[in-house]
Scaffold this active site. Structure first.
Site, PDB file in Angstrom:
ATOM      1  N   ASN A 107      19.884  -7.231   3.913  1.00  0.00           N
ATOM      2  CA  ASN A 107      20.483  -5.896   3.908  1.00  0.00           C
ATOM      3  C   ASN A 107      20.484  -5.333   5.319  1.00  0.00           C
ATOM      4  O   ASN A 107      20.073  -6.014   6.255  1.00  0.00           O
ATOM      5  CB  ASN A 107      19.752  -4.965   2.921  1.00  0.00           C
ATOM      6  CG  ASN A 107      18.286  -4.822   3.290  1.00  0.00           C
ATOM      7  OD1 ASN A 107      17.948  -4.361   4.363  1.00  0.00           O
ATOM      8  ND2 ASN A 107      17.412  -5.263   2.390  1.00  0.00           N
ATOM      9  N   LYS A 147      23.958 -27.431   2.649  1.00  0.00           N
ATOM     10  CA  LYS A 147      24.890 -26.312   2.780  1.00  0.00           C
ATOM     11  C   LYS A 147      25.854 -26.309   1.580  1.00  0.00           C
ATOM     12  O   LYS A 147      26.444 -27.361   1.270  1.00  0.00           O
ATOM     13  CB  LYS A 147      25.663 -26.470   4.095  1.00  0.00           C
ATOM     14  CG  LYS A 147      26.567 -25.329   4.401  1.00  0.00           C
ATOM     15  CD  LYS A 147      27.260 -25.541   5.739  1.00  0.00           C
ATOM     16  CE  LYS A 147      28.453 -24.636   5.827  1.00  0.00           C
ATOM     17  NZ  LYS A 147      29.325 -24.967   6.936  1.00  0.00           N
ATOM     18  N   PHE A 193       9.231   4.714   0.307  1.00  0.00           N
ATOM     19  CA  PHE A 193      10.546   5.265   0.638  1.00  0.00           C
ATOM     20  C   PHE A 193      11.462   4.993  -0.543  1.00  0.00           C
ATOM     21  O   PHE A 193      11.229   4.056  -1.317  1.00  0.00           O
ATOM     22  CB  PHE A 193      11.112   4.586   1.892  1.00  0.00           C
ATOM     23  CG  PHE A 193      10.727   5.279   3.168  1.00  0.00           C
ATOM     24  CD1 PHE A 193       9.459   5.123   3.692  1.00  0.00           C
ATOM     25  CD2 PHE A 193      11.625   6.102   3.843  1.00  0.00           C
ATOM     26  CE1 PHE A 193       9.083   5.763   4.871  1.00  0.00           C
ATOM     27  CE2 PHE A 193      11.276   6.748   5.022  1.00  0.00           C
ATOM     28  CZ  PHE A 193      10.000   6.582   5.534  1.00  0.00           C
ATOM     29  N   LYS A 236      10.587   6.737  -8.999  1.00  0.00           N
ATOM     30  CA  LYS A 236       9.883   5.699  -8.219  1.00  0.00           C
ATOM     31  C   LYS A 236       8.466   6.163  -7.863  1.00  0.00           C
ATOM     32  O   LYS A 236       7.526   5.378  -7.871  1.00  0.00           O
ATOM     33  CB  LYS A 236      10.674   5.341  -6.950  1.00  0.00           C
ATOM     34  CG  LYS A 236      11.897   4.489  -7.255  1.00  0.00           C
ATOM     35  CD  LYS A 236      12.757   4.196  -6.047  1.00  0.00           C
ATOM     36  CE  LYS A 236      14.029   3.475  -6.496  1.00  0.00           C
ATOM     37  NZ  LYS A 236      15.025   3.312  -5.445  1.00  0.00           N
TER      38      LYS A 236
HETATM   39  O1  PMT Z   1      15.051   0.023   8.785  1.00  0.00           O
HETATM   40  P1  PMT Z   1      16.007   1.142   9.151  1.00  0.00           P
HETATM   41  O2  PMT Z   1      17.348   0.640   9.607  1.00  0.00           O
HETATM   42  O3  PMT Z   1      15.369   2.140  10.076  1.00  0.00           O
HETATM   43  O4  PMT Z   1      16.339   1.936   7.788  1.00  0.00           O
HETATM   44  C1  PMT Z   1      15.369   2.678   7.166  1.00  0.00           C
HETATM   45  C2  PMT Z   1      15.385   2.494   5.640  1.00  0.00           C
HETATM   46  C3  PMT Z   1      16.677   3.030   5.069  1.00  0.00           C
HETATM   47  C4  PMT Z   1      15.237   1.001   5.289  1.00  0.00           C
HETATM   48  C5  PMT Z   1      14.141   3.296   5.084  1.00  0.00           C
HETATM   49  O5  PMT Z   1      14.286   4.640   5.426  1.00  0.00           O
HETATM   50  C6  PMT Z   1      14.019   3.142   3.580  1.00  0.00           C
HETATM   51  O6  PMT Z   1      14.609   3.875   2.809  1.00  0.00           O
HETATM   52  N1  PMT Z   1      13.212   2.142   3.111  1.00  0.00           N
HETATM   53  C7  PMT Z   1      13.100   1.788   1.707  1.00  0.00           C
HETATM   54  C8  PMT Z   1      14.229   0.845   1.329  1.00  0.00           C
HETATM   55  C9  PMT Z   1      14.131   0.391  -0.134  1.00  0.00           C
HETATM   56  O7  PMT Z   1      13.907  -0.757  -0.386  1.00  0.00           O
HETATM   57  O8  PMT Z   1      14.236   1.387  -0.983  1.00  0.00           O
HETATM   58  P2  PMT Z   1      14.125   1.187  -2.602  1.00  0.00           P
HETATM   59  O9  PMT Z   1      14.461   2.520  -3.156  1.00  0.00           O
HETATM   60  O10 PMT Z   1      14.930   0.005  -3.030  1.00  0.00           O
HETATM   61  O11 PMT Z   1      12.589   0.861  -2.837  1.00  0.00           O
HETATM   62  C10 PMT Z   1      11.608   1.873  -3.118  1.00  0.00           C
HETATM   63  C11 PMT Z   1      10.272   1.458  -2.516  1.00  0.00           C
HETATM   64  O12 PMT Z   1       9.848   0.214  -3.101  1.00  0.00           O
HETATM   65  C12 PMT Z   1      10.299   1.253  -1.016  1.00  0.00           C
HETATM   66  O13 PMT Z   1       9.111   1.780  -0.474  1.00  0.00           O
HETATM   67  C13 PMT Z   1      10.360  -0.266  -0.856  1.00  0.00           C
HETATM   68  O14 PMT Z   1       9.679  -0.687   0.340  1.00  0.00           O
HETATM   69  C14 PMT Z   1       9.649  -0.765  -2.100  1.00  0.00           C
HETATM   70  N2  PMT Z   1      10.120  -2.035  -2.656  1.00  0.00           N
HETATM   71  C15 PMT Z   1      11.449  -2.283  -2.869  1.00  0.00           C
HETATM   72  C16 PMT Z   1      11.825  -3.496  -3.419  1.00  0.00           C
HETATM   73  C17 PMT Z   1      10.856  -4.434  -3.764  1.00  0.00           C
HETATM   74  N3  PMT Z   1      11.186  -5.602  -4.290  1.00  0.00           N
HETATM   75  N4  PMT Z   1       9.563  -4.152  -3.558  1.00  0.00           N
HETATM   76  C18 PMT Z   1       9.184  -2.975  -3.039  1.00  0.00           C
HETATM   77  O15 PMT Z   1       7.992  -2.720  -2.843  1.00  0.00           O
END
Ligand code: PMT
Length: 400
Positions: free
Chosen positions: A210, A289, A325, A339
């Site tokens: 991503n 591939k 986040f 969340k």
């Molecule tokens: O890296 P940059 O370009 O500075 O951009 C910043 C950002 C947009 C990446 C950052 O601000 C942000 O929003 N990070 C969280 C991205 C994310 O995965 O969001 P989510 O809503 O899908 O996940 C919620 C939380 O679960 C997050 O804390 C994530 O780290 C976590 N997660 C997500 C997926 C996963 N499989 N396991 C997780 O623990």
């Protein structure tokens, strides 16, 4: 007076924003700092040295060669005397000279000789700021530890609208204060931060990922370090220099991140998950591939990756603070709130990643901090400032 006894050397280069450096000088003096101003020849076209002499109460240094018998002593003396070296406005020209180590006038010579922390407040036309040469010079300087404040976006004196406006004197002052009087409120706190994307391998040449650049997570790790914390940063693949004074662990896939987090999360008092781990991974990684298919289509079967934040939430120990986040494109607050509950977090920073100046791969962010008690939306601000805002709130949660 917060800056009593501190010496600020202020380099002023040739740009219309030089007039704002007068207000900065005045603020610094009122805060108790001693200010010595060095102006380039071009800066003197915008503001008279007499203005800075009056405001700083010291002679202004303008030309290396005007007094050949003293200049060498003078530039070394100022370089040594500075507690912080500020360049405001910093033109593309001075950034280029600093990046290359060119010393051909009083300002560039003195800045090259100083061992003090340097803060640059760039100001230039948007095209100049966005030019790859300037971008690279700024990145080089950042990697060497030069601090930056701005530039901001907005209407520029040249008539363009875009990034390039020098930060306001108040913001530059705040950045100077942060360098000269850093807060140490996270001393003895162990902080674990995740940053960047993950890569899910499809075949030997392809992967799913991503747009996360890691900027948000790195800003948090650096801010926590500057506030005295012992920081571990677990980072996916990003193009950012390894931050100094931080224990860095590199990972590739969501499973790698999960493994590292499971091994480390309980040793930390504060865990901040700014990474964007892929939620899905190919069920099978092809050894070769993948070739084009005869029917012009390709079906991939993806399986869900582990929810790391949820797993960390299950292992949460008393007194530990967990911050996540939420990267959302719709129903931002509602999705983030669910969340927060689901992952057993103490706080979540929700960002609408479709909003201007927010989310992936930009230097700013617009976040809403949500806890069980309160929801606060902050204006668009540099990621480093978001990091400090987040840490202010996390520090309060830790002290409960
Ligand atoms: O890296 P940059 O370009 O500075 O951009 C910043 C950002 C947009 C990446 C950052 O601000 C942000 O929003 N990070 C969280 C991205 C994310 O995965 O969001 P989510 O809503 O899908 O996940 C919620 C939380 O679960 C997050 O804390 C994530 O780290 C976590 N997660 C997500 C997926 C996963 N499989 N396991 C997780 O623990």
């Amino acid at each position: 007076m917060p800056l009593e006894g501190k010496c600020v050397v202020l380099g002023v280069t040739g740009g219309i924003a030089a007039y704002k450096a007068c207000e900065l000088t005045s603020r610094l003096r009122k805060a108790g700092a001693e200010v010595f101003v060095i102006m380039t020849k071009n800066a003197c076209q915008f503001v008279a040295p007499l203005t800075f002499e009056t405001l700083s109460n010291h002679p202004v240094t303008t030309d290396t060669f005007a007094r050949p018998e003293t200049w060498e002593v003078e530039h070394i003396a100022l370089a040594k005397r500075a507690d912080v070296f500020v360049i405001a406005p910093a033109t593309a020209n001075i950034l280029a000279k600093m990046a290359c180590g060119i010393a051909d006038d009083m300002l560039s010579t003195t800045v090259l000789a100083t061992k003090a922390p340097i803060l640059a407040a760039p100001a230039m036309n948007t095209g100049m700021w966005e030019n790859v040469a300037t971008r690279q010079n700024a990145e080089t300087l950042k990697a060497r530890g030069v601090h930056f404040v701005g530039p901001e976006g907005g209407f520029l004196a040249c008539g363009d609208t875009g990034a390039g406006r020098m930060s306001e004197p108040g913001d530059i002052f705040a950045a100077i204060e942060k360098i000269l009087c850093p807060r140490r409120d996270l001393e003895h706190v162990r902080v674990l931060v995740t940053a960047g994307p993950t890569r899910e391998k499809l075949d030997p040449v392809r992967y799913i990922t991503n747009r996360s650049s890691g900027k948000m997570g790195y800003a948090i790790a650096e801010a926590a370090r500057d506030r005295g914390a012992r920081v571990t940063l677990i980072s996916g693949p990003v193009n950012l220099p390894k931050p100094q004074g931080i224990d860095c662990v590199k990972v590739n896939s969501t499973q790698d991140l999960y493994n590292e987090m499971m091994a480390r999360c309980q040793e930390h008092d504060l865990v901040i998950q700014a990474a964007a781990p892929a939620d899905f991974t190919p069920e099978k990684v092809s050894e070769q591939k993948i070739k084009k298919q005869g029917d012009g289509k390709l079906t991939l079967i993806l399986t869900q990756t582990p929810d790391i934040a949820k797993a960390v939430g299950k292992k949460k120990r008393p007194g530990q603070v967990l911050v996540g986040f939420a990267a959302e494109t719709e129903n931002v607050t509602e999705n983030a709130e669910s969340k927060l509950a689901n992952k057993n977090l103490d706080m979540i920073a929700a960002n609408d990643v479709t909003a201007a100046g927010a989310g992936f791969d930009v230097d700013t962010n617009v976040v809403t901090f949500i806890t069980k008690e309160k929801t606060e939306t902050l204006p668009c601000m540099p990621k480093r400032q978001v990091a400090d805002e987040l840490l202010d709130r996390a520090a309060r949660l830790l002290s409960r």
